[in-house]
Enzyme design. Structure first.
Site, short mmCIF file in Angstrom:
data_model
loop_
_atom_site.label_atom_id
_atom_site.label_comp_id
_atom_site.label_asym_id
_atom_site.label_seq_id
_atom_site.Cartn_x
_atom_site.Cartn_y
_atom_site.Cartn_z
N LYS A 70 0.87 -1.18 0.00
CA LYS A 70 0.00 0.00 0.00
C LYS A 70 0.91 1.23 0.00
O LYS A 70 1.92 1.25 0.72
CB LYS A 70 -0.90 -0.04 1.24
CG LYS A 70 -1.91 1.09 1.32
CD LYS A 70 -2.83 0.91 2.54
CE LYS A 70 -3.87 2.01 2.66
NZ LYS A 70 -4.79 1.80 3.79
N SER A 111 -9.70 2.07 2.82
CA SER A 111 -8.82 2.86 1.98
C SER A 111 -7.81 2.00 1.21
O SER A 111 -7.16 2.50 0.31
CB SER A 111 -8.04 3.86 2.84
OG SER A 111 -7.23 3.17 3.79
N SER A 114 -10.05 -0.43 6.98
CA SER A 114 -9.49 -0.38 5.62
C SER A 114 -8.78 -1.63 5.13
O SER A 114 -8.36 -1.67 3.97
CB SER A 114 -8.52 0.80 5.49
OG SER A 114 -9.26 1.99 5.43
N1 GLN Z 1 -13.38 4.54 6.45
C1 GLN Z 1 -12.61 4.87 7.62
C2 GLN Z 1 -12.13 6.30 7.53
O1 GLN Z 1 -12.28 6.89 6.50
C3 GLN Z 1 -11.48 3.92 7.82
C4 GLN Z 1 -10.30 4.19 6.97
C5 GLN Z 1 -9.12 3.33 7.33
O2 GLN Z 1 -9.25 2.30 7.99
N2 GLN Z 1 -7.95 3.79 6.95
O3 GLN Z 1 -11.60 6.82 8.47
#
Ligand code: GLN
EC number: 6.3.5.7
Length: 483
Positions: A76, A151, A175
């Site tokens: 990532k 994400s 995410s």
């Molecule tokens: N959807 C959540 C956020 O936008 C989690 C994102 C993540 O786990 N990086 O904060």
């Protein structure tokens, strides 16, 4: 060749059926042919990959072995990679070449992995759809009109489309697990402190945790083995021995106590997903598990608490991107204030700016007690709920998401609608607990995930349950058409 799992690749390499270099070339060709449909990579690292593959082949020829020796993966794009662009999905860091490797990256490289590239992601890991990336949205290989989740959407789409067997990802509020659910993968968010955060660009430091995204629990075990462990460079890393995850996959589920929270089956859940979760419960019962209804009474407060704490930490973490030390700098600043304002205004996208403002507001002197402190208190209540539940059960099971992957653009005008989709995943981050999502069926041709949560450092238990489930079901073997 591209259909192989990490476990199959390890066997093939050990049996000299093919070399890591051959496999790497096949996958690089596949990525250049198919990724234009998906946009799952921000950067490809062909040269590095071929170099690492040759080195892994040489190590094997010298008698070395190891499940990850010669295994192609991707990172990532928030894991720092020395000399390679590490963008975090943001224009702000489009020109940033990390001066060092993240601990996860160097540990995996030492184990012999081959880095094919850096995967697309929501900007600074903020999002649930991978649509906030400055490099454009990622498409879901199961239906190119739908989001892959976020994400870690790039890692998920690439693995689901068989561009590579596994990838690293991070999970601040879901995410890893949510994109796993949306793309028919298995993904594990470890216990907070299990995997080093050193060199992982911070979103919300008390919630962020790296982990594996792969097609099977067995592959998650293999990849986690290479990622986990104490790191003196990360002050929240925990000095606990790392068990042999692959060796723990075959435990019996006889008598395993599974807790199913009654709050999970409320109004927001797609009834077709509820049915698939019931099917997975029956499957585990057949394997000897015992089901118990439990309650997590403070779950309803988790989303508002998370969406105060995460932006608060983000507003602080992202203050370092000021146009001075690294990252985007505006043209011809008039003075220091103009430099800050325009560099940040141009470098950050809308969702990131929204969260910085929410976070700065929640932390400001007049509102700290009302929002941030309150949210921290809720966080403790959420944790206490889990601690009480784990006195009675060994794992907690439920849906990973209330709905399957939505259409690209469907939630762009309403950020809160997207935040609500995190309802099942964020509690594990607030409490620091490990959680896993695994394939449980399909709704309208789109994958659905079932989530398992366990007590601290019981990643092995999650992987064991998921592996036994996968020996008796075939959802995880389904491949998206066209890939
Ligand atoms: N959807 C959540 C956020 O936008 C989690 C994102 C993540 O786990 N990086 O904060």
């Amino acid at each position: 060749m591209h259909q192989m799992t990490l476990a199959e690749i390890a066997r093939g390499l050990a049996d000299k059926k093919f070399s890591s270099e051959e496999l790497t070339k096949v996958l690089l060709a596949r990525i250049s042919q198919l990724d234009p449909q998906l946009n799952s990579f921000i950067s490809l690292t062909e040269e590095l990959a071929l170099e690492q593959a040759k080195a892994a082949d040489a190590r094997r020829a010298n008698g070395e072995s190891g499940a990850l020796l010669g295994a192609p993966i991707a990172h990532k794009d928030l894991f720092c990679t020395q000399g390679i662009r590490t963008s975090c999905g943001s224009k702000m860091l489009d020109n940033f070449k990390a001066p060092y490797d993240a601990t996860v990256v160097s540990k995996l490289a030492a184990a012999g992995t081959v880095t094919l590239g850096k995967t697309n992601m929501d900007e600074f890991a903020m999002g649930s759809a991978n649509e906030s990336s400055w490099y454009g949205a990622v498409k879901n290989p199961w239906n190119l009109e739908h989001v892959p989740g976020g994400s870690s959407g790039g890692s998920a789409a690439a693995v689901a489309a068989r561009l590579l067997p596994a990838a690293t990802a991070t999970d601040t509020g879901g995410s890893i697990r949510q994109p796993a659910a949306f793309t028919n993968l298995t993904g594990l968010k470890p216990t907070y402190g299990r995997v080093s955060r050193w060199g992982m660009i911070a979103y919300a430091s008390s919630l962020d945790q790296g982990g594996p995204l792969a097609r099977t629990a067995e592959d998650c075990a293999i990849l986690l083995q290479g990622m986990a462990g104490f790191d003196p460079n990360d002050s929240t890393s925990i000095d606990e021995p790392v068990p042999d995850y692959a060796a723990g996959l075959n435990g019996s589920l006889q008598g395993l106590r599974i807790g199913v929270p009654k709050e999970y089956f409320g109004a927001g859940l797609d009834p077709r997903i509820a049915d698939l979760i019931q099917n997975s419960i029956k499957e585990l019962q057949k394997l000897g598990a015992v089901i118990k209804e439990i309650s997590l009474p403070n779950m309803q407060h988790a989303i508002p608490a998370y969406y105060v704490i995460a932006p608060a930490e983000a507003s602080s973490n992202l203050s370092r991107f000021d146009g001075v030390r690294f990252g985007h700098r505006c043209e011809d600043p008039k003075n220091l204030e103009d430099l800050y304002k325009r560099s940040r205004g141009e470098g950050f996208g809308a969702e990131v700016q929204r969260r910085i403002m929410v976070g700065a507001y929640a932390l400001s002197a007049g509102y700290y007690d009302a929002y941030y402190l309150k949210a921290q208190k809720i966080r403790r209540l959420v944790k206490n709920d889990f601690m009480a539940a784990f006195n009675e059960v060994d794992i907690i099971l439920g849906p990973t998401t209330p709905n399957p992957a939505w259409k690209l653009g469907a939630k762009n005008s309403d950020p809160v609608a997207a935040y609500l989709e995190d309802v099942y995943t964020i509690t594990a981050n607030l409490a620091g607990l490990p959680g896993l999502s695994m394939p449980a069926g399909f709704v309208d041709g789109l994958p659905v995930g079932v989530q398992l949560l366990a007590p601290y450092f019981q990643e092995g238990r999650l992987l064991n349950v998921a592996h036994q489930y996968q020996l008796n079901t075939d959802w995880h073997t389904r491949t998206p058409t066209g890939f």
